[in-house]
Design a protein around this motif. Structure first.
Motif, PDB file in Angstrom:
ATOM      1  N   LEU A   1      48.124   5.127  11.021  1.00 43.36           N
ATOM      2  CA  LEU A   1      46.842   5.849  10.744  1.00 43.36           C
ATOM      3  C   LEU A   1      47.293   7.263  10.508  1.00 43.36           C
ATOM      4  O   LEU A   1      46.645   8.133   9.627  1.00 43.36           O
ATOM      5  N   LEU A   2      48.113   7.904  11.426  1.00 38.74           N
ATOM      6  CA  LEU A   2      48.233   9.369  11.471  1.00 38.74           C
ATOM      7  C   LEU A   2      49.166   9.830  10.211  1.00 38.74           C
ATOM      8  O   LEU A   2      48.737  10.893   9.883  1.00 38.74           O
ATOM      9  N   ILE A   3      50.035   8.877   9.837  1.00 41.16           N
ATOM     10  CA  ILE A   3      50.836   9.260   8.838  1.00 41.16           C
ATOM     11  C   ILE A   3      49.798   9.403   7.302  1.00 41.16           C
ATOM     12  O   ILE A   3      50.038  10.300   6.624  1.00 41.16           O
ATOM     13  N   THR A   4      49.137   8.282   7.207  1.00 39.10           N
ATOM     14  CA  THR A   4      48.321   8.456   5.952  1.00 39.10           C
ATOM     15  C   THR A   4      47.227   9.420   6.061  1.00 39.10           C
ATOM     16  O   THR A   4      46.790   9.881   5.052  1.00 39.10           O
ATOM     17  N   LEU A   5      46.706   9.881   7.382  1.00 42.08           N
ATOM     18  CA  LEU A   5      45.779  10.876   7.342  1.00 42.08           C
ATOM     19  C   LEU A   5      46.543  12.342   7.045  1.00 42.08           C
ATOM     20  O   LEU A   5      45.948  13.051   6.346  1.00 42.08           O
ATOM     21  N   SER A   6      47.829  12.404   7.255  1.00 45.98           N
ATOM     22  CA  SER A   6      48.593  13.657   6.969  1.00 45.98           C
ATOM     23  C   SER A   6      48.608  13.721   5.392  1.00 45.98           C
ATOM     24  O   SER A   6      48.450  14.784   4.777  1.00 45.98           O
TER      25      SER A   6
ATOM     26  N   VAL B   1      35.696  21.725   9.088  1.00 43.33           N
ATOM     27  CA  VAL B   1      35.896  21.042   7.787  1.00 43.33           C
ATOM     28  C   VAL B   1      36.958  20.448   8.237  1.00 43.33           C
ATOM     29  O   VAL B   1      36.966  18.839   7.700  1.00 43.33           O
ATOM     30  N   LEU B   2      37.924  20.499   8.902  1.00 46.23           N
ATOM     31  CA  LEU B   2      39.025  19.440   9.438  1.00 46.23           C
ATOM     32  C   LEU B   2      38.477  18.285  10.056  1.00 46.23           C
ATOM     33  O   LEU B   2      38.822  17.238   9.670  1.00 46.23           O
ATOM     34  N   GLU B   3      37.695  18.740  11.237  1.00 45.11           N
ATOM     35  CA  GLU B   3      37.001  17.412  11.651  1.00 45.11           C
ATOM     36  C   GLU B   3      36.274  16.546  10.736  1.00 45.11           C
ATOM     37  O   GLU B   3      36.230  15.301  10.896  1.00 45.11           O
ATOM     38  N   TRP B   4      35.485  17.002   9.814  1.00 43.37           N
ATOM     39  CA  TRP B   4      34.909  16.405   9.002  1.00 43.37           C
ATOM     40  C   TRP B   4      35.474  15.520   7.894  1.00 43.37           C
ATOM     41  O   TRP B   4      35.302  14.416   8.016  1.00 43.37           O
ATOM     42  N   HIS B   5      36.605  16.053   7.703  1.00 37.92           N
ATOM     43  CA  HIS B   5      37.637  15.318   6.699  1.00 37.92           C
ATOM     44  C   HIS B   5      38.011  14.204   7.512  1.00 37.92           C
ATOM     45  O   HIS B   5      38.312  12.977   6.895  1.00 37.92           O
ATOM     46  N   ILE B   6      38.348  14.456   8.747  1.00 44.31           N
ATOM     47  CA  ILE B   6      39.265  13.419   9.493  1.00 44.31           C
ATOM     48  C   ILE B   6      38.044  12.364   9.704  1.00 44.31           C
ATOM     49  O   ILE B   6      38.244  11.031   9.762  1.00 44.31           O
ATOM     50  N   GLU B   7      36.850  12.592   9.928  1.00 45.99           N
ATOM     51  CA  GLU B   7      35.687  11.499  10.362  1.00 45.99           C
ATOM     52  C   GLU B   7      35.491  10.658   8.884  1.00 45.99           C
ATOM     53  O   GLU B   7      35.300   9.784   8.984  1.00 45.99           O
ATOM     54  N   GLN B   8      35.679  11.323   7.912  1.00 40.84           N
ATOM     55  CA  GLN B   8      35.353  10.927   6.759  1.00 40.84           C
ATOM     56  C   GLN B   8      36.404   9.722   6.405  1.00 40.84           C
ATOM     57  O   GLN B   8      36.485   8.672   6.007  1.00 40.84           O
ATOM     58  N   TYR B   9      37.774  10.330   6.553  1.00 40.22           N
ATOM     59  CA  TYR B   9      38.957   9.499   6.210  1.00 40.22           C
ATOM     60  C   TYR B   9      38.801   7.914   7.240  1.00 40.22           C
ATOM     61  O   TYR B   9      39.062   7.016   6.887  1.00 40.22           O
ATOM     62  N   LEU B  10      38.390   8.524   8.496  1.00 40.55           N
ATOM     63  CA  LEU B  10      38.306   7.524   9.566  1.00 40.55           C
ATOM     64  C   LEU B  10      37.300   6.429   9.381  1.00 40.55           C
ATOM     65  O   LEU B  10      37.436   5.266   9.552  1.00 40.55           O
TER      66      LEU B  10
ATOM     67  N   GLY C   1      36.422   5.509   6.097  1.00 42.56           N
ATOM     68  CA  GLY C   1      36.977   4.753   4.971  1.00 42.56           C
ATOM     69  C   GLY C   1      38.107   3.778   5.924  1.00 42.56           C
ATOM     70  O   GLY C   1      38.148   2.514   5.501  1.00 42.56           O
ATOM     71  N   HIS C   2      38.901   4.067   6.592  1.00 43.97           N
ATOM     72  CA  HIS C   2      39.788   3.258   7.377  1.00 43.97           C
ATOM     73  C   HIS C   2      39.412   2.096   7.902  1.00 43.97           C
ATOM     74  O   HIS C   2      39.816   1.200   8.045  1.00 43.97           O
ATOM     75  N   GLU C   3      38.430   2.420   8.750  1.00 41.96           N
ATOM     76  CA  GLU C   3      37.963   1.526   9.675  1.00 41.96           C
ATOM     77  C   GLU C   3      36.663   0.525   8.875  1.00 41.96           C
ATOM     78  O   GLU C   3      36.800  -0.629   9.360  1.00 41.96           O
ATOM     79  N   SER C   4      36.317   0.839   7.731  1.00 37.49           N
ATOM     80  CA  SER C   4      35.613  -0.117   7.123  1.00 37.49           C
ATOM     81  C   SER C   4      36.545  -0.879   5.687  1.00 37.49           C
ATOM     82  O   SER C   4      35.921  -1.633   5.040  1.00 37.49           O
ATOM     83  N   GLY C   5      37.737  -0.196   5.735  1.00 37.98           N
ATOM     84  CA  GLY C   5      38.702  -0.889   4.641  1.00 37.98           C
ATOM     85  C   GLY C   5      38.312  -0.434   3.248  1.00 37.98           C
ATOM     86  O   GLY C   5      38.652  -1.018   2.399  1.00 37.98           O
ATOM     87  N   GLN C   6      37.518   0.859   3.219  1.00 38.06           N
ATOM     88  CA  GLN C   6      36.992   1.239   1.826  1.00 38.06           C
ATOM     89  C   GLN C   6      37.725   2.399   1.434  1.00 38.06           C
ATOM     90  O   GLN C   6      38.105   3.167   2.133  1.00 38.06           O
ATOM     91  N   GLY C   7      38.117   2.745   0.189  1.00 32.59           N
ATOM     92  CA  GLY C   7      38.475   3.905  -0.558  1.00 32.59           C
ATOM     93  C   GLY C   7      40.027   4.144  -0.307  1.00 32.59           C
ATOM     94  O   GLY C   7      40.154   4.991  -0.900  1.00 32.59           O
ATOM     95  N   ASN C   8      40.700   3.438   0.546  1.00 30.03           N
ATOM     96  CA  ASN C   8      42.084   4.061   0.797  1.00 30.03           C
ATOM     97  C   ASN C   8      43.041   3.110   0.552  1.00 30.03           C
ATOM     98  O   ASN C   8      44.200   3.152   0.873  1.00 30.03           O
ATOM     99  N   GLY C   9      42.660   1.776   0.259  1.00 27.31           N
ATOM    100  CA  GLY C   9      43.611   0.863   0.194  1.00 27.31           C
ATOM    101  C   GLY C   9      44.369   0.250   1.479  1.00 27.31           C
ATOM    102  O   GLY C   9      44.944  -0.217   1.545  1.00 27.31           O
ATOM    103  N   ARG C  10      43.844   0.820   2.589  1.00 30.90           N
ATOM    104  CA  ARG C  10      44.326   0.493   3.828  1.00 30.90           C
ATOM    105  C   ARG C  10      43.799  -0.779   4.482  1.00 30.90           C
ATOM    106  O   ARG C  10      42.530  -0.762   4.416  1.00 30.90           O
ATOM    107  N   LYS C  11      44.404  -1.609   5.217  1.00 33.26           N
ATOM    108  CA  LYS C  11      43.729  -2.599   5.789  1.00 33.26           C
ATOM    109  C   LYS C  11      42.850  -2.070   7.103  1.00 33.26           C
ATOM    110  O   LYS C  11      42.856  -1.011   7.581  1.00 33.26           O
ATOM    111  N   ASN C  12      41.994  -2.989   7.584  1.00 29.51           N
ATOM    112  CA  ASN C  12      41.269  -2.781   8.685  1.00 29.51           C
ATOM    113  C   ASN C  12      41.797  -2.464  10.026  1.00 29.51           C
ATOM    114  O   ASN C  12      43.205  -2.882  10.156  1.00 29.51           O
ATOM    115  N   LEU C  13      41.523  -2.238  11.023  1.00 33.30           N
ATOM    116  CA  LEU C  13      42.094  -2.334  12.408  1.00 33.30           C
ATOM    117  C   LEU C  13      42.770  -3.231  12.718  1.00 33.30           C
ATOM    118  O   LEU C  13      42.318  -4.584  12.401  1.00 33.30           O
TER     119      LEU C  13
END
Length: 212
Positions: free
Chosen positions: A112-117, A75-84, A86-98
Motif C-alpha cells: 500500500l505504502l509503496i504504491t502510494l509513493s 492537497v497531499l491528504e486529499w490525494h491520499i484519500e483519493q488513492y485509498l 480507489g485501493h479499497e474499492s479495487g478501482q482505477g489502480n489495478g491493485r487488489k482489494n484489502l
C-alpha cells in the motif's frame, strides 16, 4: 506583502465545510492547487491564482486554508484519500482489494505504502510542493493537528491490520509506519535513494514492526 505570505489565523482553526456547496468549493480549491502545483511548483503558485482557478474569493480560500503550506498539506491528504478510495474499492489502480484476515498484513501494508509513493511521484513538481510544505512551520497558525493515525492513511493501515478496536500498540505501529514511509518518500523525491532501495526498506520496516 505578497499573497504567498501566510496570513495569521489569529488562533482560529480553518473553517470546516458543512453544506454540499461548501464541500464542493473546498474540493475545487484542492483541485486547483493540485493542478497549479503540478505545473509550476510550490514557489511559483500564488494564493490569488489558486482562488481564481477555483472560482472562489480570496477570503474564502484563506478561510479554509490559512496559508500556502497548510493548503498543500491538505492537497497531499486529499490525494491520499483519493488513492485509498480507489485501493479499497479495487478501482482505477489495478491493485487488489484489502487482504483477508489470514493474509500477510506486513506485505499488504508495505505494498500500500509503496504504491502510494509511486502514485504521488507521478507528478514530481506537486510531490515537491507537498514535501516542502511539510517542512514549513505553520503550527502557530493552525495550533491543533490530529494524530496522524487518525488520518485516512492511518485508518487504512489499521484496517489492513484487522484492528477494529486498535490498541495503543497498534496505533504506535501505524504511526511509525507512516513516519517511516514519509521519510522514504522524501528520500526518493530527492533521489537520495533509488525506488528499489526505498521499496526494500519499506518492506523491511513493515516486517519488523508488524511481525509478532
Amino acid at each position: 506583502m505578497g499573497d504567498d505570505v501566510a496570513r495569521p489565523a489569529e488562533g482560529r482553526q480553518p473553517a470546516a465545510p458543512v453544506s454540499r456547496g461548501q464541500i464542493a468549493r473546498r474540493v475545487r480549491i484542492l483541485r486547483a492547487a493540485s493542478e497549479l502545483g503540478a505545473r509550476e511548483g510550490l514557489a511559483s503558485v500564488q494564493m490569488h491564482d489558486v482562488a481564481k482557478e477555483a472560482g472562489v474569493a480570496i477570503a474564502t480560500l484563506y478561510r479554509y486554508f490559512p496559508s500556502k503550506p497548510y493548503l498543500f498539506m491538505a492537497v497531499l491528504e486529499w490525494h491520499i484519500e483519493q488513492y485509498l478510495g480507489g485501493h479499497e474499492s479495487g478501482q482505477g489502480n489495478g491493485r487488489k482489494n484489502l487482504a483477508p484476515a489470514d493474509a500477510d498484513a506486513a506485505a499488504e501494508v508495505a505494498e500500500l505504502l509503496i504504491t502510494l509513493s509511486v502514485k504521488l511521484l507521478d507528478s514530481p513538481l506537486l510531490a515537491s510542493a507537498v514535501a516542502l510544505s511539510s517542512f514549513t512551520e505553520y503550527a502557530t497558525a493552525v495550533p491543533a493537528r490530529i494524530d496522524i493515525v487518525d488520518s485516512a492513511l492511518g485508518q487504512a493501515i489499521l484496517r489492513l491490520l484487522g484492528a477494529d478496536e486498535a490498541s495503543e500498540t497498534d496505533r504506535s505501529r501505524a504511526r511509525l509506519l507512516i513516519y517511516g514511509w514519509w521519510g522514504l518518500f522524501v528520500a526518493m523525491l530527492t533521489e537520495e535513494i533509488s525506488t528499489e532501495e526505498a521499496e526494500t526498506n519499506m518492506r523491511l520496516a513493515a516486517r519488523l514492526l508488524l511481525t509478532p
